[in-house]
Design a protein around this motif. Structure first.
Motif, PDB file in Angstrom:
ATOM      1  N   PHE A  17      20.097 126.461  13.507  1.00  0.00           N
ATOM      2  CA  PHE A  17      20.578 127.510  12.797  1.00  0.00           C
ATOM      3  C   PHE A  17      20.323 128.412  13.171  1.00  0.00           C
ATOM      4  CE2 PHE A  17      20.867 124.597   9.501  1.00  0.00           C
ATOM      5  CZ  PHE A  17      19.686 124.013   8.859  1.00  0.00           C
ATOM      6  N   CYS A  18      20.191 128.924  14.172  1.00  0.00           N
ATOM      7  CA  CYS A  18      20.642 129.894  15.788  1.00  0.00           C
ATOM      8  C   CYS A  18      22.241 130.588  15.914  1.00  0.00           C
ATOM      9  CB  CYS A  18      19.342 130.041  16.575  1.00  0.00           C
ATOM     10  SG  CYS A  18      18.003 130.324  16.057  1.00  0.00           S
ATOM     11  N   ALA A  19      22.851 131.408  15.530  1.00  0.00           N
ATOM     12  CA  ALA A  19      23.912 132.487  15.186  1.00  0.00           C
ATOM     13  C   ALA A  19      23.960 131.761  16.307  1.00  0.00           C
ATOM     14  CB  ALA A  19      23.998 133.575  14.529  1.00  0.00           C
ATOM     15  N   ASN A  20      25.176 130.380  16.497  1.00  0.00           N
ATOM     16  CA  ASN A  20      25.752 130.671  18.066  1.00  0.00           C
ATOM     17  C   ASN A  20      25.300 131.055  19.897  1.00  0.00           C
ATOM     18  OD1 ASN A  20      27.645 129.203  15.617  1.00  0.00           O
ATOM     19  ND2 ASN A  20      28.702 131.370  15.672  1.00  0.00           N
ATOM     20  N   ALA A  21      24.183 130.639  19.716  1.00  0.00           N
ATOM     21  CA  ALA A  21      23.635 131.397  20.561  1.00  0.00           C
ATOM     22  C   ALA A  21      24.105 130.618  22.047  1.00  0.00           C
ATOM     23  CB  ALA A  21      22.398 131.394  21.625  1.00  0.00           C
ATOM     24  N   GLN A  22      24.995 131.056  23.263  1.00  0.00           N
ATOM     25  CA  GLN A  22      25.086 129.883  24.654  1.00  0.00           C
ATOM     26  C   GLN A  22      23.681 129.337  24.944  1.00  0.00           C
ATOM     27  OE1 GLN A  22      28.301 129.269  24.840  1.00  0.00           O
ATOM     28  NE2 GLN A  22      28.306 131.111  23.356  1.00  0.00           N
ATOM     29  N   PRO A  23      23.936 128.428  25.778  1.00  0.00           N
ATOM     30  CA  PRO A  23      22.847 127.311  27.109  1.00  0.00           C
ATOM     31  C   PRO A  23      22.647 127.892  27.546  1.00  0.00           C
ATOM     32  CG  PRO A  23      24.916 126.212  26.587  1.00  0.00           C
ATOM     33  CD  PRO A  23      25.749 127.231  26.044  1.00  0.00           C
ATOM     34  N   ALA A  24      21.392 128.351  28.285  1.00  0.00           N
ATOM     35  CA  ALA A  24      20.511 129.421  29.121  1.00  0.00           C
ATOM     36  C   ALA A  24      21.571 128.866  30.577  1.00  0.00           C
ATOM     37  CB  ALA A  24      19.387 128.285  29.094  1.00  0.00           C
ATOM     38  N   THR A  25      21.654 129.705  31.339  1.00  0.00           N
ATOM     39  CA  THR A  25      22.092 128.836  32.891  1.00  0.00           C
ATOM     40  C   THR A  25      21.854 129.821  33.904  1.00  0.00           C
ATOM     41  OG1 THR A  25      24.006 130.999  31.774  1.00  0.00           O
ATOM     42  CG2 THR A  25      24.854 129.158  32.160  1.00  0.00           C
ATOM     43  N   ASN A  26      22.021 129.794  34.807  1.00  0.00           N
ATOM     44  CA  ASN A  26      20.814 130.355  35.871  1.00  0.00           C
ATOM     45  C   ASN A  26      20.534 131.661  35.699  1.00  0.00           C
ATOM     46  OD1 ASN A  26      20.867 132.459  38.431  1.00  0.00           O
ATOM     47  ND2 ASN A  26      20.341 130.095  39.282  1.00  0.00           N
ATOM     48  N   ILE A  27      19.764 132.665  35.580  1.00  0.00           N
ATOM     49  CA  ILE A  27      19.226 133.827  34.906  1.00  0.00           C
ATOM     50  C   ILE A  27      20.188 134.829  36.459  1.00  0.00           C
ATOM     51  CG2 ILE A  27      17.688 135.465  34.960  1.00  0.00           C
ATOM     52  CD1 ILE A  27      15.720 133.462  33.945  1.00  0.00           C
ATOM     53  N   ASP A  28      19.181 134.709  37.361  1.00  0.00           N
ATOM     54  CA  ASP A  28      20.144 135.763  38.337  1.00  0.00           C
ATOM     55  C   ASP A  28      21.406 135.398  38.145  1.00  0.00           C
ATOM     56  OD1 ASP A  28      17.778 134.200  41.428  1.00  0.00           O
ATOM     57  OD2 ASP A  28      17.774 136.314  39.470  1.00  0.00           O
ATOM     58  N   SER A  29      23.065 134.690  37.750  1.00  0.00           N
ATOM     59  CA  SER A  29      24.190 135.209  37.648  1.00  0.00           C
ATOM     60  C   SER A  29      24.131 136.257  36.138  1.00  0.00           C
ATOM     61  CB  SER A  29      24.622 133.389  38.129  1.00  0.00           C
ATOM     62  OG  SER A  29      24.036 133.053  36.686  1.00  0.00           O
ATOM     63  N   LEU A  30      23.527 135.274  35.451  1.00  0.00           N
ATOM     64  CA  LEU A  30      24.305 136.339  34.652  1.00  0.00           C
ATOM     65  C   LEU A  30      23.233 137.470  35.118  1.00  0.00           C
ATOM     66  CD1 LEU A  30      22.717 134.174  31.612  1.00  0.00           C
ATOM     67  CD2 LEU A  30      24.147 134.566  31.934  1.00  0.00           C
ATOM     68  N   LEU A  31      22.241 137.782  35.459  1.00  0.00           N
ATOM     69  CA  LEU A  31      21.774 139.576  35.823  1.00  0.00           C
ATOM     70  C   LEU A  31      22.411 139.995  36.494  1.00  0.00           C
ATOM     71  CD1 LEU A  31      17.668 138.925  36.203  1.00  0.00           C
ATOM     72  CD2 LEU A  31      19.253 140.187  34.638  1.00  0.00           C
ATOM     73  N   ARG A  32      23.471 139.804  37.498  1.00  0.00           N
ATOM     74  CA  ARG A  32      24.573 139.874  38.325  1.00  0.00           C
ATOM     75  C   ARG A  32      25.515 140.623  37.419  1.00  0.00           C
ATOM     76  NH1 ARG A  32      22.785 136.403  42.369  1.00  0.00           N
ATOM     77  NH2 ARG A  32      24.494 135.162  41.839  1.00  0.00           N
ATOM     78  N   LEU A  33      25.727 140.099  36.209  1.00  0.00           N
ATOM     79  CA  LEU A  33      27.112 140.707  35.354  1.00  0.00           C
ATOM     80  C   LEU A  33      26.711 141.445  34.588  1.00  0.00           C
ATOM     81  CD1 LEU A  33      28.314 136.913  33.440  1.00  0.00           C
ATOM     82  CD2 LEU A  33      29.282 138.049  36.020  1.00  0.00           C
ATOM     83  N   LEU A  34      25.825 142.016  34.605  1.00  0.00           N
ATOM     84  CA  LEU A  34      24.596 143.310  33.945  1.00  0.00           C
ATOM     85  C   LEU A  34      26.089 144.555  33.901  1.00  0.00           C
ATOM     86  CD1 LEU A  34      21.508 143.048  32.650  1.00  0.00           C
ATOM     87  CD2 LEU A  34      23.345 142.904  31.068  1.00  0.00           C
ATOM     88  N   PRO A  35      25.793 144.868  35.555  1.00  0.00           N
ATOM     89  CA  PRO A  35      26.144 146.464  35.935  1.00  0.00           C
ATOM     90  C   PRO A  35      27.251 146.427  36.074  1.00  0.00           C
ATOM     91  CG  PRO A  35      24.565 145.326  37.331  1.00  0.00           C
ATOM     92  CD  PRO A  35      25.079 144.132  36.281  1.00  0.00           C
TER      93      PRO A  35
END
Length: 647
Positions: A17-35
């Motif tokens: 029932f959680c609202a459309n959360a995406q599956p967990a992927t590689n943390i490092d690649s996600l963190l590099r996208l933040l800036p």
């Protein structure tokens, strides 16, 4: 084990029932996208995804990024992002048992989802809110949320989510002991999932449905458990296999089918040890103890139950510890170790009292929280009324051209409204004060009764049993004349009578039958016990009492009212016969209690005199339940007490 599977199903519902959360992927690649990402809705989803990736191994880091998603959503006025943050973050709060904070946020998500006019998101928010109520054992409110979720899921046409909410609701109805409704929802969930090709969800729903049938229809329960077992074996879901084997073993246990129960418990024990699940290991060991007890292999039976006891004791598993102590008592009785068996039963009784006290305290706390919540809601509504009135007044003052007469009339109207609101608040506070004081007195009285009952049973009861045991041993080593032997045996009989009387008094002070079997059976046994004593002939009748949905506090209060009325008849009425009748009306939601006797009657004016502790106690309890009392009596014509309670 059934409780554990119920929790697994709720967790599955929470995830679904959680609202459309995406599956967990590689943390490092996600963190590099933040800036690289600006402060927009895409960044909100990126924060959610990073939180998802951290959640399994680093909940604190996950909470940090979820909160960032919530703050950014609030800055952007991005309602969907706020709902996603709440659904993800409250999952962590639930894991930490911070249910008050989780409930507050989930209620906020329901309001926000209603603004979006998105039925699917709204249904999921209702379901998540219901899960929090389920965790806190507030099953009535959980069902209200689940019913709303089910309605919107059905309107969206998502049959899989309808099946999951039906599965969650069947567990809730089972906790409320409404098995017929639970079975109906379980069958609906299973029927849908058979057509949706979701074997894992189907297996869990089948186990829950089997649990609903296990008490009364073991054939149906066995059929569902075996079907679930076949599904889990095909999926290689080890924990599900273990759970099904224990449930199937329990069905055979209650059928006294030793040969069929043994392989189930043996396989379950091996899987529990493999999975390092000590609670399941204890349950399977207890099952094998029963098998060897049936086969009269008492040494093996004792060995397995001692292993189960060691586990439940080390992990403080009180429910399982009580069952293990009772099973140990059965084994010790079989080998003629009467003292050991009695000691095991006494220990089980102590733990049962602790469990019952904890349940009463939990229920009391939940009622207090609910009362506080309703009080806050009333205060909020009062504030809203005040704000609305103030806004109206300011509007008319700004429109001064309407004339001094209109302004004067509005000012007078506002003044009268404030007076009424203040008076309403005073009355509300007085009512709250009276309810709080009465509840505190009644709770204190029941706690003292429970303490005294425990002291009698564990203290005086143990001493009397020890004296009897010592005298019995002494008798074997004494040479006595026939007269002395007869006197000695008479003393032992008197000691037995004393022990029984002590246990009867302890039982009356805190009746276990009320907790186990409900108000109807408790009152029937109480009246029968008075009748057997020959002090008073008591006739008991009840009409549809089992259909009344009474919580523990209400049932216990009604029991004490009738107990005190009968005690008054015995002490003061000089009556030979008494009638106790309870009549429940489903249409009017009323419970009518009648207690009559053929005694000497009384002057009703005496009831108003001070000093009548018993009658005062009855009135306090009736007032606490918001009931009414009508007493009819005349000298020489007996007494009739009629009590009407809304339930």
């Amino acid at each position: 084990m059934k409780k554990r599977l119920v929790i697994q199903v709720i967790c599955q519902v929470m995830i679904g029932f959680c609202a459309n959360a995406q599956p967990a992927t590689n943390i490092d690649s996600l963190l590099r996208l933040l800036p690289l990402q600006g402060n927009d809705t895409v960044k909100v989803q990126l924060y959610i995804d990073i939180g998802d990736a951290y959640e399994l191994n680093s909940p604190d880091d996950a909470a940090y990024y979820y909160r960032l998603a919530g703050r950014l959503s609030e800055q952007l006025n991005y309602t969907r992002g706020t709902i996603k943050y709440i659904n993800s973050y409250t999952g962590l709060l639930n894991q930490k048992a911070q249910f008050d904070s989780s409930l507050l946020l989930n209620k906020q998500s329901v309001v926000l989802a209603g603004q979006l006019n998105d039925k699917l998101i709204l249904a999921k928010c209702y379901a998540n809110t219901g899960n929090v109520y389920q965790y806190t054992s507030d099953y009535e409110n959980a069902l209200l949320q689940y019913e709303m979720a089910k309605r919107y899921f059905e309107e969206t046409g998502d049959s899989r989510l309808v099946a999951r909410i039906c599965d969650a609701m069947q567990n809730t109805y089972r906790e409320l002991n409404q098995l017929e409704k639970a079975m109906q929802l379980g069958v609906e969930a299973v029927t849908i999932l058979r057509n949706e090709n979701e074997p894992f969800s189907l297996g869990l729903a089948l186990v829950n449905l089997g649990n609903n049938f296990s008490q009364e229809e073991s054939d149906s329960a066995l059929k569902y458990y075996k079907e679930a077992l076949a599904i889990f074996e095909k999926l290689d879901f080890t924990r599900g296999i273990m759970a099904c084997l224990i449930d199937i073993g329990n069905v055979y246990l209650h059928r006294y089918d030793a040969d069929n129960m043994k392989p189930c418990y043996e396989k379950a024990l091996a899987l529990a040890q493999q999975l390092q699940e000590p609670e399941s290991e204890a349950i399977a060991s207890r099952g094998l103890s029963h098998y060897f007890l049936y086969k009269k292999n008492y040494a093996q039976a004792k060995d397995y139950i001692l292993k189960a006891l060691a586990i439940s004791d080390s992990l403080s598993l009180k429910y399982e510890h009580v069952k293990n102590l009772k099973s140990l008592s059965a084994v010790l009785y079989a080998v003629q170790d009467i003292v050991g068996a009695e000691q095991a039963l006494d220990s089980a009784g102590i733990f049962e009292n602790e469990i019952n006290n904890e349940q009463v305290q939990q229920r009391t706390l939940m009622l207090a929280k609910r009362f506080e919540g309703e009080k806050k809601d009333a205060q909020i509504q009062l504030q809203q009324v005040r704000l609305k009135q103030q806004s109206t007044l300011n509007y008319f003052l700004a429109a001064g051209a309407a004339g001094l007469l209109i302004i004067s009339l509005l000012g007078y109207r506002n003044y009268r409204s404030r007076q009424k609101l203040q008076q309403a608040k005073i009355e509300e506070l007085e009512t709250e004060k009276q309810l709080t004081a009465t509840e505190a007195v009644l709770r204190g009285e029941e706690q003292e009764r429970s303490r005294l009952a425990k002291d009698l049973h564990d203290g005086l009861g143990g001493m009397l049993s020890g004296i009897k045991y010592s005298l019995s041993n002494m008798k074997e080593n004494l040479i006595m004349t026939p007269d002395n032997a007869q006197a000695f045996n008479r003393s032992l009989d008197m000691l037995d009578s004393s022990i029984r009387e002590m246990r009867r008094v302890a039982h009356n002070m805190m009746p276990e039958i009320l907790v186990k079997y409900g108000l109807d059976k408790a009152l029937k046994e109480f009246c029968a016990e008075i009748d057997r004593s020959a002090v008073l002939q008591v006739s008991y009748h009840s009409v549809k009492l089992n259909e009344a949905n009474l919580d523990h506090i209400t049932a216990l209060t009604i029991y004490r009212i009738i107990q005190e009325l009968i005690n008054n008849v015995i002490k003061h009425a000089a009556a030979k016969n008494a009638l106790v009748q309870l009549d429940y009306s489903e249409a009017e939601k009323l419970l009518v209690i009648t207690v009559e006797d053929d005694g000497k009657g009384m002057d009703l004016a005496a009831l108003a005199q001070p000093g009548g502790i018993g009658w005062s106690s009855i009135n306090n309890r009736v007032d606490f339940l918001k009931g009414k009392t009508d007493v009819k009596s005349a000298i020489g014509n007996g007494t009739s007490v009629l009590i009407t309670l809304p339930v």
